[in-house]
Scaffold this motif. Structure first.
Motif, short mmCIF file in Angstrom:
data_model
loop_
_atom_site.label_atom_id
_atom_site.label_comp_id
_atom_site.label_asym_id
_atom_site.label_seq_id
_atom_site.Cartn_x
_atom_site.Cartn_y
_atom_site.Cartn_z
N UNK A 56 0.84 -1.20 0.00
CA UNK A 56 0.00 0.00 0.00
C UNK A 56 0.87 1.25 0.00
N UNK A 57 2.20 1.07 0.02
CA UNK A 57 3.18 2.14 -0.13
C UNK A 57 3.04 3.23 0.94
N UNK A 58 2.77 2.81 2.17
CA UNK A 58 2.74 3.73 3.30
C UNK A 58 3.94 3.44 4.20
N UNK A 59 4.42 4.46 4.90
CA UNK A 59 5.54 4.27 5.83
C UNK A 59 5.14 3.22 6.86
N UNK A 60 6.02 2.24 7.06
CA UNK A 60 5.78 1.18 8.03
C UNK A 60 5.02 -0.01 7.49
N UNK A 61 4.47 0.12 6.28
CA UNK A 61 3.74 -1.01 5.69
C UNK A 61 4.74 -2.00 5.10
N UNK A 62 4.25 -3.18 4.82
CA UNK A 62 5.10 -4.21 4.24
C UNK A 62 4.88 -4.28 2.73
N UNK A 63 5.80 -4.97 2.08
CA UNK A 63 5.63 -5.26 0.66
C UNK A 63 6.08 -6.70 0.43
N UNK A 80 10.76 4.66 4.31
CA UNK A 80 10.53 6.05 3.95
C UNK A 80 9.74 6.03 2.64
N UNK A 81 8.63 6.77 2.60
CA UNK A 81 7.81 6.84 1.39
C UNK A 81 7.48 8.31 1.16
N UNK A 82 8.16 8.92 0.17
CA UNK A 82 7.96 10.33 -0.17
C UNK A 82 7.79 10.47 -1.68
N UNK A 83 6.57 10.13 -2.18
CA UNK A 83 6.35 10.21 -3.62
C UNK A 83 6.50 11.65 -4.12
N UNK A 84 7.02 11.88 -5.28
CA UNK A 84 7.62 10.92 -6.21
C UNK A 84 9.15 10.96 -6.16
N UNK A 85 9.75 11.16 -4.98
CA UNK A 85 11.19 11.34 -4.97
C UNK A 85 12.00 10.34 -4.16
N UNK A 86 11.40 9.67 -3.16
CA UNK A 86 12.22 8.82 -2.30
C UNK A 86 11.42 7.64 -1.76
#
Length: 167
Positions: A56-63, A80-86
């Motif tokens: 789900x591309x949230x900080x702390x979520x799994x993939x 760290x999830x900072x669309x669209x750069x990091x």
């Protein structure tokens, strides 16, 4: 005095520098388009050996990454999830006992605009001292597949890039 430079190359069996392997490419696409290709499972499969990455591309979520019903490739946490750069993720390889034994590493995707293009830097670090080359060796082909897809709409057709291609 001439400095010795070693290319990180899976084909040549050369290791990363210390615990870090860095890959940098330029793509004629917007950062938003690159981010979308990295995070959309269907697009990701087109340039990453047929492997889909689900999250789900949230900080702390799994993939989880894999080809459903065929092979599990990796799992981890989105740090760290900072669309669209990091995007920074822990990375636990799953495709063989040898890579599972290497433990958890980290992958950082950094996207920076450069004119009408962008620079994508992928840093795979926290690698063990004697890292199995399979851990970082696929990045040049994956990133080349991403660049090819975004710039031409075509799929890279190297044998590795087609490893799990469907149909």
């Amino acid at each position: 005095m001439t400095a010795s430079v070693t290319t990180v190359s899976f084909a040549e069996g050369t290791a990363p520098v210390g615990d870090t392997a860095v890959f940098e490419i330029y793509i004629k696409a917007t950062p938003e388009r690159v981010w979308e290709a990295i995070t959309d499972p269907a697009q990701r499969a087109k340039f990453s050996f047929g492997v889909q990455t689900q999250s789900d591309w949230a900080v702390g979520s799994t993939y989880r990454a894999g080809v459903p019903g065929v092979v599990d490739i990796a799992e981890g946490e989105n740090l760290v999830v900072e669309p669209p750069r990091l995007l920074v993720q822990s990375f636990k390889a799953l495709w063989s006992d040898e890579v599972k034994a290497q433990g958890t590493t980290r992958v950082t995707w950094e996207i920076a605009p450069v004119g009408d293009s962008c620079r994508l830097t992928v840093v795979h670090d926290q690698l063990p001292e004697s890292a199995n080359a399979e851990l970082y060796g696929g990045w040049p082909m994956i990133l080349s597949g991403l660049k090819t897809l975004l710039e031409t709409g075509e799929l890279l057709t190297t044998p590795g890039s087609l490893m799990y291609a469907m149909g």
